[in-house]
Scaffold this motif. Structure first.
Motif, PDB file in Angstrom:
ATOM      1  N   ASN A  48       0.827  -1.210   0.000  1.00 47.97           N
ATOM      2  CA  ASN A  48       0.000   0.000   0.000  1.00 47.97           C
ATOM      3  C   ASN A  48       0.867   1.269   0.000  1.00 47.97           C
ATOM      4  O   ASN A  48       0.536   2.252  -0.684  1.00 47.97           O
ATOM      5  CB  ASN A  48      -0.916   0.012   1.223  1.00 47.97           C
ATOM      6  N   THR A  51       2.227   1.720  -3.499  1.00 51.10           N
ATOM      7  CA  THR A  51       1.174   2.176  -4.415  1.00 51.10           C
ATOM      8  C   THR A  51       0.865   3.653  -4.211  1.00 51.10           C
ATOM      9  O   THR A  51       0.706   4.419  -5.170  1.00 51.10           O
ATOM     10  CB  THR A  51      -0.093   1.330  -4.212  1.00 51.10           C
ATOM     11  N   THR A  52       0.770   4.074  -2.939  1.00 49.15           N
ATOM     12  CA  THR A  52       0.484   5.476  -2.639  1.00 49.15           C
ATOM     13  C   THR A  52       1.602   6.386  -3.129  1.00 49.15           C
ATOM     14  O   THR A  52       1.345   7.459  -3.693  1.00 49.15           O
ATOM     15  CB  THR A  52       0.278   5.649  -1.130  1.00 49.15           C
ATOM     16  N   ALA A  54       3.655   5.807  -5.564  1.00 49.70           N
ATOM     17  CA  ALA A  54       3.622   5.860  -7.029  1.00 49.70           C
ATOM     18  C   ALA A  54       2.489   6.769  -7.517  1.00 49.70           C
ATOM     19  O   ALA A  54       2.631   7.470  -8.524  1.00 49.70           O
ATOM     20  CB  ALA A  54       3.468   4.450  -7.586  1.00 49.70           C
ATOM     21  N   ARG A  55       1.360   6.771  -6.810  1.00 51.47           N
ATOM     22  CA  ARG A  55       0.231   7.591  -7.224  1.00 51.47           C
ATOM     23  C   ARG A  55       0.512   9.079  -7.087  1.00 51.47           C
ATOM     24  O   ARG A  55       0.069   9.890  -7.906  1.00 51.47           O
ATOM     25  CB  ARG A  55      -1.006   7.224  -6.396  1.00 51.47           C
ATOM     26  N   ILE A  56       1.274   9.470  -6.062  1.00 54.00           N
ATOM     27  CA  ILE A  56       1.569  10.890  -5.870  1.00 54.00           C
ATOM     28  C   ILE A  56       2.872  11.301  -6.563  1.00 54.00           C
ATOM     29  O   ILE A  56       3.324  12.441  -6.413  1.00 54.00           O
ATOM     30  CB  ILE A  56       1.643  11.232  -4.368  1.00 54.00           C
ATOM     31  N   GLY A  57       3.470  10.372  -7.274  1.00 50.15           N
ATOM     32  CA  GLY A  57       4.656  10.707  -8.067  1.00 50.15           C
ATOM     33  C   GLY A  57       5.958  10.677  -7.311  1.00 50.15           C
ATOM     34  O   GLY A  57       6.931  11.305  -7.742  1.00 50.15           O
ATOM     35  N   THR A  59       9.128   8.515  -6.115  1.00 48.17           N
ATOM     36  CA  THR A  59       9.837   7.273  -6.402  1.00 48.17           C
ATOM     37  C   THR A  59      10.481   6.754  -5.126  1.00 48.17           C
ATOM     38  O   THR A  59      11.307   7.452  -4.520  1.00 48.17           O
ATOM     39  CB  THR A  59      10.923   7.497  -7.465  1.00 48.17           C
TER      40      THR A  59
END
Length: 398
Positions: A48, A51-52, A54-57, A59
């Motif tokens: 999780n 994933t979070t 990666a979603r907010i950009g 790395t």
């Protein structure tokens, strides 16, 4: 007549399965299920988080440590400027935390031992004052005390109207100025070598002082060689070392050693707080020594000072050292409250790093590992010392 051996009485080596499950204790199956559940929860949380991010950009990783930091650090043991790497910024914070922890532990120990001994004084006024000091300090939150000390430091007069003690110590709203040895233009490598040489020299002199047969004769050649190498390093690195006394110059104070208001407030707050805790530990350790030890020492003609130093404290240290170790570890962890008064310690700088890079999880992992390393190092050193004082205490008791 020969008797056949009773094979039933011969102990059989347990199987590997029985050995493994035997180490797990009762209900090994339940323990394995719980362990598998914990691992599964950690995997889900890690997934999780990834994933979070990666979603907010963001790395994931620690590549940001090589990036340039866009903030300044007010004080540090090594130079830092905006544009240096985040790794160097964290190193500055780590050194600041180590400095405040080392000084805090030393000063709290000295003050705590003195207060613990005074707490047992037959003078009712002295013991009563120490008791009230201990009770007030121990039952007041450390954060509140830090706010008090930083407010007091900021309320001091400016440098031109500084509070002066013996024309050598200046208390101002810009910091505390005291005489001291000032080192300038030294490289980090030369500083590490100098610290190592001084540490070896002090160790050898200390061993010589403890050896009544040889005195200082054993470490003398090594000391001379160390001082020669010391001077050669200073000459090669253009390092300047001198003893300076602060003095008012214009609108500021020049020379000597200066403590910023934030550092001074944090150091005083930690020293006062944990000296009260150590005082009670010392009092309990002294009271743990049997009265017969005092009576036997007095029968030998020893005065109270020598009785305390040679007979009581070596035995009391067996009680004091483990509890004092816990106080040292708490002091290191509580130094993270420096973020509330603006001192750039490890927590403060890592928090700034997390806010500017967005790598909050990595920053949290870094600060956890660094505080863990500091505490484990202190715990290991105190464990070695505790073993030595325990043996010395047994010899004194016998």
């Amino acid at each position: 007549m020969t008797v056949a051996p009773n094979t039933a009485s011969v102990a059989r080596k347990p199987s590997i399965r029985r050995q493994v499950f035997g180490r797990l204790g009762p209900r090994p199956g339940l323990q394995l299920v719980i362990l598998a559940g914990v691992v599964a929860i950690l995997i889900v949380l890690g997934s999780n988080i990834a994933t979070t991010m990666a979603r907010i950009g963001v790395t994931p990783g620690f590549a940001f440590l090589k990036s340039a930091a866009n903030f300044e650090i007010g004080e540090g043991m090594i130079a830092f400027h905006a544009g240096d790497s985040y790794a160097r910024a964290i190193a500055v914070g780590l050194l600041n935390t180590a400095k405040i922890a080392l000084l805090g532990c030393c000063l709290a120990t000295i003050l705590g031992v003195a207060l613990g001994v005074m707490r047992l004084s037959s003078n009712l006024v002295l013991s009563g004052l120490v008791r009230w000091y201990v009770e007030v300090v121990r039952n007041t939150p450390l954060l509140l005390q830090l706010f008090f000390w930083i407010a007091l430091a900021q309320a001091l007069p400016p440098p031109r109207r500084a509070i002066t003690l013996l024309d050598a110590v200046f208390l101002t709203n810009r910091g505390v100025y005291v005489p001291g040895i000032v080192v300038r233009d030294v490289s980090p490598g030369a500083m590490l070598i100098l610290i190592g040489i001084v540490g070896v020299w002090i160790r050898l002199v200390w061993r010589g002082l403890r050896n009544k047969r040889t005195g200082l004769q054993a470490p003398l050649p090594v000391s001379l060689m160390s001082m020669f190498v010391f001077g050669a390093i200073l000459a090669a690195s253009d390092t300047r070392i001198g003893f300076e006394v602060p003095a008012v110059s214009g609108f500021n104070i020049r020379g000597g050693f200066s403590l910023t208001p934030e550092f001074a407030a944090l150091l005083v707050g930690l020293t006062v707080k944990f000296s009260a805790i150590i005082a009670e530990i010392v009092r309990a350790g002294i009271l743990s020594v049997r009265q017969e030890q005092w009576d036997a020492a007095r029968a030998l003609g020893l005065h109270n000072g020598k009785i305390m130093r040679l007979v009581v404290l070596p035995q009391a240290l067996r009680v004091i050292t483990p509890l004092a170790t816990s106080s040292y570890l708490d002091l290191i962890k509580d130094s993270s409250l420096a973020v509330a008064i603006g001192y750039p310690d490890l927590m403060n700088i890592v928090n700034t790093t997390a806010n500017t890079t967005g790598q909050a999880f990595e920053a949290l992992l870094i600060v956890v590992l660094l505080y863990l390393a500091l505490n484990l190092a202190v715990s290991a050193l105190m464990s070695v010392y505790n073993t030595r004082v325990a043996l010395r205490g047994e010899k004194s008791a016998s």
